[in-house]
Design an enzyme around this catalytic site. Sequence first.
Site, PDB file in Angstrom:
ATOM      1  N   GLU A 175      85.560  16.709  29.832  1.00  0.00           N
ATOM      2  CA  GLU A 175      84.637  16.902  28.707  1.00  0.00           C
ATOM      3  C   GLU A 175      83.321  16.147  28.921  1.00  0.00           C
ATOM      4  O   GLU A 175      83.221  14.965  28.612  1.00  0.00           O
ATOM      5  CB  GLU A 175      85.275  16.447  27.385  1.00  0.00           C
ATOM      6  CG  GLU A 175      84.325  16.650  26.201  1.00  0.00           C
ATOM      7  CD  GLU A 175      84.899  16.212  24.853  1.00  0.00           C
ATOM      8  OE1 GLU A 175      85.961  15.581  24.815  1.00  0.00           O
ATOM      9  OE2 GLU A 175      84.258  16.514  23.834  1.00  0.00           O
ATOM     10  N   LYS A 217      85.641  21.270  28.986  1.00  0.00           N
ATOM     11  CA  LYS A 217      85.334  21.234  27.552  1.00  0.00           C
ATOM     12  C   LYS A 217      83.859  20.875  27.364  1.00  0.00           C
ATOM     13  O   LYS A 217      83.500  19.703  27.280  1.00  0.00           O
ATOM     14  CB  LYS A 217      86.238  20.202  26.861  1.00  0.00           C
ATOM     15  CG  LYS A 217      85.953  20.001  25.388  1.00  0.00           C
ATOM     16  CD  LYS A 217      87.074  19.278  24.676  1.00  0.00           C
ATOM     17  CE  LYS A 217      86.689  18.928  23.260  1.00  0.00           C
ATOM     18  NZ  LYS A 217      87.802  18.502  22.429  1.00  0.00           N
TER      19      LYS A 217
END
Length: 335
Positions: A175, A217
């Site tokens: 992420e 992500k």
Amino acid sequence: MSELNSIVLKILNKGKGILAADESTATMTKRLESVKIQSTAENRLSFRETLFSASGMTEYIGGVILYDETIKQITSKKNKIPELISEMGSFPGIKVDTGAKVLAGSPNEKITEGLDGLRERLKEYYKFGAKFTKWRGVYNISKEHPSKLSIQSNAHALARYSALVQECNMVPIVEPEVLMDGEHSAKECFVKTSEVIKKCFEELILHKVDLKGIILKPNMILAGNKCKDKISNEEVAKLTLKCLKESVPSEVPGIAFLSGGQSEIEATENLNLINKFNNTNFIMSYSFGRALQQSALKFWSQDIKNIDGTQKIFNQRAKMNTLAALGKWSKELEN
Ligand code: 13P
């Protein structure tokens, strides 16, 4: 197919998404206090157990990201939390970074910590039942940010984390979050996000991470929240797709967006358009925190005993986002 790739495909199967319920105790305290609920371990568990046992989990949620406190908690029915999630047909996951700290050498930026002792912690989480993990790097946009130093050092940490997670047979969620705070335009968000993601993959490849066994992500490409020139949802979707198509290697099976402070409907609408226009082979789904929980939390805070009512709201949000992940959502379905 590798075991890790098969876990990714199960988590994101048929429009399923990920519930990011991994707020640290400090962040969860902020969320609870914003709705006038005291942040005790019992209350944190109670809200989360309410969501994890909702019927929508089975149909719409392929994975739940937990926080260290939660993965070790026991439910009111004396189940372990990871067992409850598995029984609902979803995969338990765990946030393993220890937070973003001031980056030495660039005091207005952050570097995410948590690599020391990570191999041992991963083994412990694996025993608790975790099948995937999350690490969030965070970048802010201004004239001089994100700096080369922040882009390089966060990519390095994300890659070292990912390699350790795969060594322990779990799927890493990678992420890199470029924040929407600020006056920057969507074009600037596009340029910076592309640079950040490309550097992440350069490092992941250097560290021999199996790209088929990760989930990316990212943020969507948005104008800053203080920018006067907002762009349409269609433009958000098109720029986001262009950015990912150009920056993400084709081996990556799945992308699950964070909501990043967008409203619930905005996040759903953008995800839907991304899937309508999707001209890539990537699965494009969601890994939302606030955009899955906000309304449910507000409702729950009015009467924390009203489990059915809270679950109904959560089920609806999960359903709307899964429809969006299939490009089948429309505004009329919200009512
Ligand atoms: P939001 O969807 O609220 O941005 O949270 C996702 C997340 O996991 C941030 O790390």
